[in-house]
Write a protein that holds these residues in place. Structure first.
Motif, PDB file in Angstrom:
ATOM      1  N   ASP A 154       0.833  -1.207   0.000  1.00 27.78           N
ATOM      2  CA  ASP A 154       0.000   0.000   0.000  1.00 27.78           C
ATOM      3  C   ASP A 154       0.864   1.252   0.000  1.00 27.78           C
ATOM      4  O   ASP A 154       0.542   2.246  -0.665  1.00 27.78           O
ATOM      5  CB  ASP A 154      -0.915   0.001   1.228  1.00 27.78           C
ATOM      6  CG  ASP A 154      -2.020  -1.043   1.122  1.00 27.78           C
ATOM      7  OD1 ASP A 154      -2.336  -1.458  -0.008  1.00 27.78           O
ATOM      8  OD2 ASP A 154      -2.558  -1.436   2.177  1.00 27.78           O
ATOM      9  N   ALA A 155       1.967   1.211   0.753  1.00 30.68           N
ATOM     10  CA  ALA A 155       2.849   2.377   0.824  1.00 30.68           C
ATOM     11  C   ALA A 155       3.444   2.688  -0.544  1.00 30.68           C
ATOM     12  O   ALA A 155       3.593   3.860  -0.924  1.00 30.68           O
ATOM     13  CB  ALA A 155       3.961   2.126   1.838  1.00 30.68           C
ATOM     14  N   SER A 156       3.785   1.646  -1.298  1.00 30.30           N
ATOM     15  CA  SER A 156       4.350   1.851  -2.626  1.00 30.30           C
ATOM     16  C   SER A 156       3.331   2.484  -3.567  1.00 30.30           C
ATOM     17  O   SER A 156       3.652   3.390  -4.342  1.00 30.30           O
ATOM     18  CB  SER A 156       4.838   0.514  -3.200  1.00 30.30           C
ATOM     19  OG  SER A 156       5.337   0.678  -4.504  1.00 30.30           O
ATOM     20  N   VAL A 157       2.091   2.017  -3.497  1.00 30.08           N
ATOM     21  CA  VAL A 157       1.029   2.583  -4.339  1.00 30.08           C
ATOM     22  C   VAL A 157       0.825   4.057  -4.007  1.00 30.08           C
ATOM     23  O   VAL A 157       0.742   4.916  -4.897  1.00 30.08           O
ATOM     24  CB  VAL A 157      -0.286   1.803  -4.139  1.00 30.08           C
ATOM     25  CG1 VAL A 157      -1.428   2.483  -4.888  1.00 30.08           C
ATOM     26  CG2 VAL A 157      -0.119   0.369  -4.616  1.00 30.08           C
ATOM     27  N   LYS A 158       0.764   4.352  -2.723  1.00 27.81           N
ATOM     28  CA  LYS A 158       0.526   5.727  -2.287  1.00 27.81           C
ATOM     29  C   LYS A 158       1.650   6.650  -2.740  1.00 27.81           C
ATOM     30  O   LYS A 158       1.417   7.794  -3.164  1.00 27.81           O
ATOM     31  CB  LYS A 158       0.397   5.763  -0.769  1.00 27.81           C
ATOM     32  CG  LYS A 158       0.007   7.119  -0.213  1.00 27.81           C
ATOM     33  CD  LYS A 158      -0.222   7.035   1.290  1.00 27.81           C
ATOM     34  CE  LYS A 158      -0.650   8.392   1.845  1.00 27.81           C
ATOM     35  NZ  LYS A 158      -0.884   8.327   3.314  1.00 27.81           N
TER      36      LYS A 158
END
Length: 539
Positions: free
Chosen positions: A86-90
């Motif tokens: 999720d952090a990478s997507v954000k």
């Protein structure tokens, strides 16, 4: 942009055109014709969920994973779909706006899209920053003295690359061909090749008080503090007194600041009184399960120790003390089958202890295992002869002496083969008798394992004939296996012949008489010859 990168982008564009023309996308989880008609030159992401926010997160993730998967499959069409955190997507596309959304009265669903050229520009900036950050971390870790710190830095880089979906994408240098993940794995490889494992307990007999630990350092002596390792206890595939299957016992730990780690002996009693192996290996793949390289490294970077645990040596190697003094050796007057060579005479011995039974396969297996013997006696893999409680056979005189030397070293007592006189004195148990149990023929009540006994056609578990024990409780002094002695009856000068006593499962009842003997070649092993030991005692 390099020629190779241009080719990759062209391939991605062609793949995208194909999917648009066929109205199907391999990179989106599900195309929704009712929501969007896909167009050439875009990446799409579709998401749905219980809430609008959940659907948006899923849609953004789908777009990022689809774009990264397209890049990987342009090089390797069989590559699995990329997954990211999720952090990478954000960090990549948090500010993107929905292309199509479901209506308020419909289940939450959303579609995102981004031009491939826009994604490429955005991704290049992101990848360059990620490369700079991770390369610096890897370089800093490589300069550490502690081998575990080097490995830790490499593992952190590999874990981050997985989260970012860049394991098979991010090059070590801009427009380069070597992947940064390969450099991180190479650092792990270099470190693991240098590791040295030192066990606190050396191969051999251990007991309840033995402490088990290992020290890990590199070949320059730098302690590997904080290194993830795995201990594995397993029962050796060798004869034992128990036939129960024993499951391996595993423990994951980290070494302390000095590179040390300890482990307890398994509580399962089936690990006792048998040959066991303690293996220690690195556990790097536990941190990065997807790395085939790390799994291979863990399998290769290991060391082991070979033990057998006996908490009570007297119980493990039971014996009977024989008093010093004279006794009548050779044929007794009532033995009408005695041969002339079995001359009656008076003999004298010092006090000694003699094994209650012949040496068993289980006892001999402990010797083979802890000495890491390269070969085993014939029949040791034959189920007719290799059960744990059967006497070991096919051992030469030198093999028996080697076992005695090992047991002496391990226990601190002096073990050796008996002389013929010592063997006879123990067999008679203070009485002038033909057989260990008396003058009764072995066929009377089936007192021993001899040819045609009707119960066994090969060697038998020691103690199978209780009515054949002698007055001191010694087991199988006649029958089952003939036993090596250190004597060479009636032979003067150098010879390879040694005397065996007691008769065996291959002999008839007459050969089981105490005074009977054979001289055989000591360099050979025989299917019907084993041995028992004496232990020197002081009075």
């Amino acid at each position: 942009m390099s020629t190779s990168m241009k080719r990759n982008r062209l391939a991605i564009l062609l793949v995208s055109v194909f999917f648009v023309l066929t109205n199907w996308s391999a990179f989106a989880k599900k195309a929704e014709p009712a929501l969007v008609q896909q167009e050439e030159g875009y990446y799409y992401g579709y998401g749905k969920g219980a809430t609008a926010a959940e659907a948006e997160r899923a849609g953004k993730r789908d777009l990022v994973e689809s774009a990264l998967t397209a890049a990987v499959r342009s090089v390797n069409p069989k590559a699995s779909r990329i997954q990211v955190s999720d952090a990478s997507v954000k960090a990549r596309i948090n500010d993107i706006k929905p292309y199509v959304q479901s209506k308020k009265n419909e289940p939450p669903a959303v579609t995102y899209r981004m031009k491939i050229v826009d994604w490429d520009k955005k991704e290049k900036v992101y990848a360059d920053a990620l490369r700079a950050d991770l390369s610096a971390r890897l370089a800093a870790g490589k300069n550490k003295n502690n081998p575990a710190d080097k490995v830790s830095a490499a593992l952190a880089v590999l874990a981050r690359l997985i989260e970012e979906g860049e394991t098979e994408l991010l090059s070590a240098v801009p427009d380069g061909t070597e992947l940064l993940s390969r450099r991180a794995e190479a650092l792990c490889t270099d470190v693991e090749k240098s590791l040295v494992f030192t066990f606190s307990a050396q191969d051999g007999i251990v007991n309840a008080k033995t402490k088990f630990s290992v020290k890990v350092a590199d070949d320059s002596g730098n302690a590997a503090g904080g290194l993830p390792i795995e201990f594995i206890w397993e029962a050796a595939d060798l004869p034992s007194i128990t036939t129960e299957e024993v499951a391996d016992v595993r423990a994951l730990v980290k070494t302390d600041a000095l590179g040390n780690a300890s482990v307890d002996f398994p509580s399962d009693e089936n690990f006792r009184n048998r040959a066991v192996t303690l293996t220690v290996k690195t556990a790097l793949a536990k941190s990065v399960p997807s790395s085939a390289v790390l799994k291979k490294l863990d399998a290769q970077t290991s060391a082991d120790a070979h033990y057998v645990r006996f908490d009570d040596l007297d119980a493990a190697f039971p014996s009977v003390v024989v008093p010093e003094g004279e006794f009548n050796a050779g044929a007794v007057p009532q033995d009408t089958r005695a041969q002339k060579k079995e001359v009656a005479h008076t003999a004298s011995t010092l006090s000694y202890a003699i094994g209650l039974t012949p040496v068993t396969n289980a006892q001999y297996a402990a010797f083979l295992h802890t000495t890491r013997a390269e070969s085993a006696p014939d029949y040791f893999d034959n189920p007719d002869y290799n059960q744990g409680k059967q006497p070991v056979v096919a051992v030469s005189y030198a093999d028996a002496e080697a076992y005695a030397a090992w047991l002496s070293e391990q226990t601190g007592s002096t073990y050796r083969l008996p002389t013929e006189e010592e063997w006879e004195k123990a067999a008679r148990a203070g009485a002038d008798i033909i057989y260990p149990w008396g003058d009764e023929n072995p066929t009377d009540g089936k007192r021993a394992n001899y040819k045609g006994n009707g119960k066994f056609s090969k060697t038998s578990p020691v103690g199978s004939f209780e009515n054949g024990n002698n007055a001191w409780g010694l087991v199988d002094m006649s029958g089952n296996v003939a036993e090596w002695t250190s004597s060479n009856h009636g032979i003067e000068g150098e010879t390879n012949l040694r005397t065996v006593k007691g008769g065996s499962w291959m002999d008839g009842p007459t050969e089981l008489r105490i005074s009977n003997f054979r001289n055989i070649n000591s360099k050979n092993g025989y299917a019907d010859v084993g041995f028992r030991l004496v232990k020197e005692v002081s009075e």
